[in-house]
Scaffold this active site. Structure first.
Site, PDB file in Angstrom:
ATOM      1  CG  ASP A  77       6.964  76.248  47.441  1.00 19.58           C
ATOM      2  OD1 ASP A  77       5.941  75.786  46.875  1.00 19.58           O
ATOM      3  OD2 ASP A  77       7.680  75.566  48.188  1.00 19.58           O
ATOM      4  CG  HIS A  99     -14.667  74.559  41.930  1.00 18.39           C
ATOM      5  ND1 HIS A  99     -14.968  73.958  43.128  1.00 18.39           N
ATOM      6  CD2 HIS A  99     -13.342  74.323  41.722  1.00 18.39           C
ATOM      7  CE1 HIS A  99     -13.871  73.397  43.635  1.00 18.39           C
ATOM      8  NE2 HIS A  99     -12.866  73.608  42.799  1.00 18.39           N
ATOM      9  N   GLY A 111       3.167  77.060  50.684  1.00 18.81           N
ATOM     10  CA  GLY A 111       3.076  78.392  50.102  1.00 18.81           C
ATOM     11  C   GLY A 111       3.268  78.349  48.593  1.00 18.81           C
ATOM     12  CG  ASN A 162      -1.702  63.093  40.180  1.00 24.79           C
ATOM     13  OD1 ASN A 162      -2.724  62.402  40.150  1.00 24.79           O
ATOM     14  ND2 ASN A 162      -0.537  62.664  39.722  1.00 24.79           N
ATOM     15  NE  ARG A 222      -7.376  70.013  40.857  1.00 21.53           N
ATOM     16  CZ  ARG A 222      -7.529  69.805  42.174  1.00 21.53           C
ATOM     17  NH1 ARG A 222      -7.926  70.777  42.953  1.00 21.53           N
ATOM     18  NH2 ARG A 222      -7.279  68.627  42.694  1.00 21.53           N
ATOM     19  CG  HIS A 231      -1.857  71.200  44.089  1.00 22.18           C
ATOM     20  ND1 HIS A 231      -2.468  69.967  43.964  1.00 22.18           N
ATOM     21  CD2 HIS A 231      -0.654  70.959  44.626  1.00 22.18           C
ATOM     22  CE1 HIS A 231      -1.667  69.032  44.431  1.00 22.18           C
ATOM     23  NE2 HIS A 231      -0.554  69.593  44.831  1.00 22.18           N
ATOM     24  CG  ASP A 232       2.862  76.476  43.951  1.00 17.14           C
ATOM     25  OD1 ASP A 232       3.560  75.680  44.619  1.00 17.14           O
ATOM     26  OD2 ASP A 232       3.297  77.549  43.506  1.00 17.14           O
ATOM     27  CG  ASP A 240     -20.192  82.417  33.983  1.00 22.20           C
ATOM     28  OD1 ASP A 240     -19.912  81.563  34.843  1.00 22.20           O
ATOM     29  OD2 ASP A 240     -20.818  82.151  32.951  1.00 22.20           O
TER      30      ASP A 240
HETATM   31  C1  HEM Z   1     -12.433  74.965  48.574  1.00 23.72           C
HETATM   32  C2  HEM Z   1     -11.705  73.882  48.450  1.00 23.72           C
HETATM   33  C3  HEM Z   1     -11.514  73.185  47.141  1.00 23.72           C
HETATM   34  C4  HEM Z   1     -11.703  71.872  46.910  1.00 23.72           C
HETATM   35  C5  HEM Z   1     -12.147  70.829  47.913  1.00 23.72           C
HETATM   36  C6  HEM Z   1     -11.428  71.642  45.508  1.00 23.72           C
HETATM   37  C7  HEM Z   1     -11.504  70.412  44.902  1.00 23.72           C
HETATM   38  C8  HEM Z   1     -11.390  70.203  43.541  1.00 23.72           C
HETATM   39  C9  HEM Z   1     -11.526  68.935  42.898  1.00 23.72           C
HETATM   40  C10 HEM Z   1     -11.774  67.607  43.598  1.00 23.72           C
HETATM   41  C11 HEM Z   1     -11.423  69.136  41.564  1.00 23.72           C
HETATM   42  C12 HEM Z   1     -11.585  68.100  40.462  1.00 23.72           C
HETATM   43  C13 HEM Z   1     -10.364  67.273  40.239  1.00 23.72           C
HETATM   44  C14 HEM Z   1     -10.715  66.210  39.243  1.00 23.72           C
HETATM   45  O1  HEM Z   1     -11.525  65.347  39.572  1.00 23.72           O
HETATM   46  O2  HEM Z   1     -10.169  66.246  38.138  1.00 23.72           O
HETATM   47  C15 HEM Z   1     -11.205  70.537  41.364  1.00 23.72           C
HETATM   48  C16 HEM Z   1     -11.054  71.138  40.148  1.00 23.72           C
HETATM   49  C17 HEM Z   1     -10.758  72.458  39.971  1.00 23.72           C
HETATM   50  N1  HEM Z   1     -10.528  73.380  40.979  1.00 23.72           N
HETATM   51 FE1  HEM Z   1     -10.886  73.122  42.937  1.00 23.72          FE
HETATM   52  N2  HEM Z   1     -11.078  72.819  44.926  1.00 23.72           N
HETATM   53  C18 HEM Z   1     -11.113  73.794  45.880  1.00 23.72           C
HETATM   54  C19 HEM Z   1     -10.774  75.111  45.703  1.00 23.72           C
HETATM   55  C20 HEM Z   1     -10.323  75.643  44.521  1.00 23.72           C
HETATM   56  C21 HEM Z   1      -9.744  76.948  44.371  1.00 23.72           C
HETATM   57  C22 HEM Z   1      -9.466  77.907  45.519  1.00 23.72           C
HETATM   58  C23 HEM Z   1      -9.487  77.126  43.053  1.00 23.72           C
HETATM   59  C24 HEM Z   1      -8.879  78.318  42.355  1.00 23.72           C
HETATM   60  C25 HEM Z   1      -9.113  79.555  42.692  1.00 23.72           C
HETATM   61  C26 HEM Z   1      -9.912  75.928  42.369  1.00 23.72           C
HETATM   62  C27 HEM Z   1      -9.877  75.732  41.011  1.00 23.72           C
HETATM   63  C28 HEM Z   1     -10.222  74.566  40.375  1.00 23.72           C
HETATM   64  C29 HEM Z   1     -10.295  74.431  38.933  1.00 23.72           C
HETATM   65  C30 HEM Z   1     -10.078  75.529  37.917  1.00 23.72           C
HETATM   66  C31 HEM Z   1     -10.619  73.095  38.680  1.00 23.72           C
HETATM   67  C32 HEM Z   1     -10.774  72.441  37.305  1.00 23.72           C
HETATM   68  C33 HEM Z   1      -9.445  71.834  36.894  1.00 23.72           C
HETATM   69  C34 HEM Z   1      -9.418  71.345  35.456  1.00 23.72           C
HETATM   70  O3  HEM Z   1     -10.426  71.391  34.760  1.00 23.72           O
HETATM   71  O4  HEM Z   1      -8.337  70.930  35.022  1.00 23.72           O
HETATM   72  N3  HEM Z   1     -10.388  75.041  43.292  1.00 23.72           N
HETATM   73  N4  HEM Z   1     -11.184  71.168  42.591  1.00 23.72           N
HETATM   74  C1  LIG Z   2      -0.211  61.472  38.870  1.00 23.87           C
HETATM   75  O1  LIG Z   2       0.415  60.488  39.661  1.00 23.87           O
HETATM   76  C2  LIG Z   2       0.651  59.247  39.014  1.00 23.87           C
HETATM   77  C3  LIG Z   2       1.287  58.305  40.011  1.00 23.87           C
HETATM   78  O2  LIG Z   2       0.750  58.433  41.272  1.00 23.87           O
HETATM   79  C4  LIG Z   2       1.559  59.455  37.797  1.00 23.87           C
HETATM   80  O3  LIG Z   2       1.715  58.227  37.101  1.00 23.87           O
HETATM   81  C5  LIG Z   2       0.946  60.501  36.876  1.00 23.87           C
HETATM   82  O4  LIG Z   2       1.829  60.799  35.828  1.00 23.87           O
HETATM   83  C6  LIG Z   2       0.646  61.793  37.658  1.00 23.87           C
HETATM   84  N1  LIG Z   2      -0.002  62.772  36.775  1.00 23.87           N
HETATM   85  C7  LIG Z   2       0.548  63.950  36.483  1.00 23.87           C
HETATM   86  C8  LIG Z   2      -0.258  64.847  35.620  1.00 23.87           C
HETATM   87  O5  LIG Z   2       1.638  64.288  36.888  1.00 23.87           O
END
Ligand code: HEM
Ligand SMILES: *[C@@H]1O[C@H](CO)[C@@H](O)[C@H](O)[C@H]1NC(C)=O
Ligand SMILES: *[C@@H]1O[C@H](CO)[C@@H](O)[C@H](O)[C@H]1NC(C)=O
Ligand SMILES: *[C@@H]1O[C@H](CO)[C@@H](O)[C@H](O)[C@H]1NC(C)=O
Length: 314
Positions: free
Chosen positions: A71, A186, A69, A91, A59, A63-64, A246
């Protein structure tokens, strides 16, 4: 002849090479040949201690790449009045920054000032899906000098519909096919209630629950995330096999058991729906497409320098 060659090569430069830095597989072969290995080991060591690391790293890379880009802007700490991306609103799930720092420390002692943080993160994201597909990561990204929390609104939101997703991806040169394949990220990880709350409470004025969600699945999410939820880190795994990379994610979408509106939205256009079905029935088709789209996403470059410390600009 010369004119034609010049014309052709300028066409090539403008159409094939993305703005920023040219990437290559052998970028560090002479300057830091053990780069891939060191990152792989850093990820392996971290995963042994913490099973949430792979999803976090994958993720983080996404995000990066979506802001300025790939970076490593996501890795920078806030400084003074400048609040960095990592302290911005979306975040909630960003963590495991220490894995990148560990790899960087080792690489700095071996080949100081050579390997960018953005490359380390791209490599780590590949290693994060171990057990799933493997691939060679083109390298040569540079690290950026800017990270702003305010720019995290550029991330696609989990409430996005298909046209909003399409727009967000196409702004970065990514297609609808990339959208479906990359959403397969996901298949691992965890989500907080806040990310799918819109679907299970007051969905709209006529439906409390999003009708595209399977009713018993919605009930189970409601019990984890009640209306007045007080549990700070409550949430759900992305899929029941949330540590295995998977194609379960696509099977769940077809059953109405995906978490986000943005996941379920993949069934609302014929093109993306066909791909969801294809990936649901073929792990191999998904793996192939995922690798292709990951390389594409991770080639959106944008930085200028090789940071000495991934948390601060030089
Ligand atoms: C299509 C648009 C996307 C949206 C709207 C989206 C949104 C999100 C959101 C809201 C979460 C949960 C954050 C949380 O509540 O903790 C999440 C988790 C995650 N996303 Fe996405 N995402 C997208 C695309 C992607 C892409 C392209 C990847 C990687 C190829 C990705 C990989 C992940 C992973 C691995 C997690 C789990 C993170 C964790 O368990 O720490 N996502 N995503
Ligand atoms: C997410 O942002 C909050 C403040 O907006 C900060 O306190 C927190 O440490 C941040 N979490 C991470 C993982 O950097
Ligand atoms: C998606 O949402 C936007 C903004 O709310 C809206 O303008 C658009 O019509 C929606 N598209 C679809 C396909 O529902
Ligand atoms: C609520 O959502 C459902 C399913 O998307 C839709 O059919 C219905 O028209 C919506 N109701 C309102 C008032 O927007």
């Amino acid at each position: 002849m010369v004119v034609i060659v010049a014309l052709l090569s300028s066409l090539l430069i403008f159409s094939v090479i993305p703005p920023g830095n040219a990437l290559s597989l052998n970028y560090y072969d002479k300057t830091c040949p053990d780069t891939d290995l060191i990152v792989t080991n850093a990820v392996k060591n971290a995963v042994m201690k913490d099973k949430t690391v792979p999803a976090a790293i994958l993720r983080m890379h996404f995000h990066d790449c979506f802001i300025r880009g790939c970076d490593a802007s996501v890795l920078l700490n806030s400084v003074g009045k400048n609040t960095a991306e990592k302290d911005g609103p979306p975040n909630v799930s960003l963590h495991a920054f220490h894995v990148i720092d560990d790899a960087k420390k080792e690489l700095e002692s071996l080949c100081p000032g050579v390997v960018s943080c953005a490359d380390i993160l791209a490599l780590a994201a590949r290693d994060a899906v171990s057990g799933g597909p493997n691939w060679y990561v083109p390298k040569g990204r540079k690290d950026g000098r800017t990270s702003k929390a305010s720019e995290t609104i550029q991330m696609p939101a989990p409430t996005f519909n298909i046209s909003q997703l399409q727009q967000s991806f196409s702004q970065r040169g990514l297609s609808m096919d990339d959208l479906v394949a990359l959403s397969g990220g996901h298949t691992i990880g965890f989500s907080h209630c806040s990310s799918f709350r819109n679907r299970i409470h007051n969905f709209n004025s006529t439906h409390d629950i999003d009708p595209s969600m399977h009713p018993s699945f919605a009930e189970s999410l409601k019990s984890i995330c009640p209306h007045n939820n007080k549990v700070k880190n409550a949430g759900a795994n992305m899929d029941p096999s949330s540590t295995t990379f998977d194609n379960t994610y696509y099977k769940l979408i077809l059953q109405g058991k995906s978490l986000f509106s943005s996941d379920q939205a993949l069934l609302t256009s014929p093109q993306t729906k066909d791909l969801v079905s294809k990936f649901a029935s073929s792990q191999e088709a998904f793996s192939k497409a995922f690798v292709k789209s990951m390389i594409k996403m991770s080639s959106i470059t944008g930085g200028q320098e090789v940071r000495k410390d991934c948390k601060v600009v030089n």
